[in-house]
Design a protein around this motif. Structure first.
Motif, PDB file in Angstrom:
ATOM      1  N   ASP A 100      10.552-118.655 102.636  1.00  0.00           N
ATOM      2  CA  ASP A 100      10.255-117.419 102.062  1.00  0.00           C
ATOM      3  C   ASP A 100       9.494-116.168 102.920  1.00  0.00           C
ATOM      4  O   ASP A 100       8.923-115.447 102.335  1.00  0.00           O
ATOM      5  N   HIS A 103       9.460-109.240  94.930  1.00  0.00           N
ATOM      6  CA  HIS A 103       8.543-109.966  94.834  1.00  0.00           C
ATOM      7  C   HIS A 103       8.266-110.429  96.429  1.00  0.00           C
ATOM      8  O   HIS A 103       7.602-111.382  96.634  1.00  0.00           O
ATOM      9  N   GLU A 129       6.792-114.103  97.371  1.00  0.00           N
ATOM     10  CA  GLU A 129       6.024-114.881  96.528  1.00  0.00           C
ATOM     11  C   GLU A 129       6.618-114.657  95.168  1.00  0.00           C
ATOM     12  O   GLU A 129       6.277-113.707  94.303  1.00  0.00           O
ATOM     13  N   PRO A 132       6.336-115.450  91.257  1.00  0.00           N
ATOM     14  CA  PRO A 132       5.370-115.742  90.177  1.00  0.00           C
ATOM     15  C   PRO A 132       5.610-117.184  89.869  1.00  0.00           C
ATOM     16  O   PRO A 132       6.729-117.507  89.663  1.00  0.00           O
ATOM     17  N   GLU A 133       4.786-118.033  89.264  1.00  0.00           N
ATOM     18  CA  GLU A 133       4.634-119.342  88.630  1.00  0.00           C
ATOM     19  C   GLU A 133       5.743-119.419  87.614  1.00  0.00           C
ATOM     20  O   GLU A 133       6.518-120.225  87.313  1.00  0.00           O
ATOM     21  N   ALA A 134       5.921-118.428  86.536  1.00  0.00           N
ATOM     22  CA  ALA A 134       6.544-118.221  85.367  1.00  0.00           C
ATOM     23  C   ALA A 134       7.866-118.038  85.760  1.00  0.00           C
ATOM     24  O   ALA A 134       8.632-118.441  85.010  1.00  0.00           O
ATOM     25  N   LYS A 170       9.447-119.463  88.462  1.00  0.00           N
ATOM     26  CA  LYS A 170      10.018-120.755  89.353  1.00  0.00           C
ATOM     27  C   LYS A 170      10.409-121.647  88.617  1.00  0.00           C
ATOM     28  O   LYS A 170      10.222-121.780  87.431  1.00  0.00           O
ATOM     29  N   ARG A 192      11.384-124.882  86.594  1.00  0.00           N
ATOM     30  CA  ARG A 192      10.553-126.044  86.289  1.00  0.00           C
ATOM     31  C   ARG A 192      11.229-127.083  85.094  1.00  0.00           C
ATOM     32  O   ARG A 192      12.392-126.929  85.203  1.00  0.00           O
TER      33      ARG A 192
END
Length: 158
Positions: A47, A105, A125, A127-129, A131, A133
């Motif tokens: 990244d 991002h 980068e 965001p967690e939302a 990524k 899962r």
């Protein structure tokens, strides 16, 4: 040989890709390609990216690195120097502005000027939302045919 592509069918049949398609359209419309100052784009990690730009003769005060949404703008404005009579001028000292389209991002992490080489470090980068899962699979019950309800039916006369 340059081929002009028509992206209009993609605009009609895709949703959410407008930025990418507009970027493709913009590169198609680009009239002049200025290859100064020379630069490299390197992927240093999964990244992480680095832009290295040769800006010999420019000082830190004469360079500007700006990020506006998804656009990175690197510009150089040479200060008016003293009255010098050049017998030969081989070192380019003209002003420039170079634009880089950044993906969503991607952020500028650092910029530095060493020995006439401007390096700009970039990082994506997510965001967690956004990524990926793992979804846990539960042991729910199967729906039987008697529990299913038909909402609407079309009947046709024979």
């Amino acid at each position: 040989m340059r081929t002009n592509l028509d992206f209009s069918p993609l605009f009609r049949s895709s949703i959410g890709f407008e930025r990418m398609l507009n970027a493709l359209e913009a590169t198609r419309r680009a009239e002049t390609i200025d290859n100064w100052p020379p630069y490299d784009i390197v992927k240093t990690d999964e990244d992480d990216y680095r832009i290295a730009m040769a800006v010999a003769g420019f000082s830190q005060d004469e360079l500007a690195v700006t990020q506006e949404q998804n656009m990175l703008i690197v510009s150089g404005q040479k200060a008016d120097g003293e009255d010098v009579q050049y017998l030969h001028r081989g070192i380019a000292a003209r002003s420039f502005q170079r634009r880089f389209e950044l993906a969503d991002h991607v952020k500028v992490v650092d910029a530095g000027l060493v020995n006439g080489l401007l390096t700009i470090d970039l990082k994506r980068e997510i965001p967690e939302a956004m990524k990926p899962r793992q979804i846990e699979i539960g042991n729910g019950h199967a729906v039987s045919k008697s529990e299913t309800k038909q909402i609407e039916a079309e009947t046709q006369a024979a």
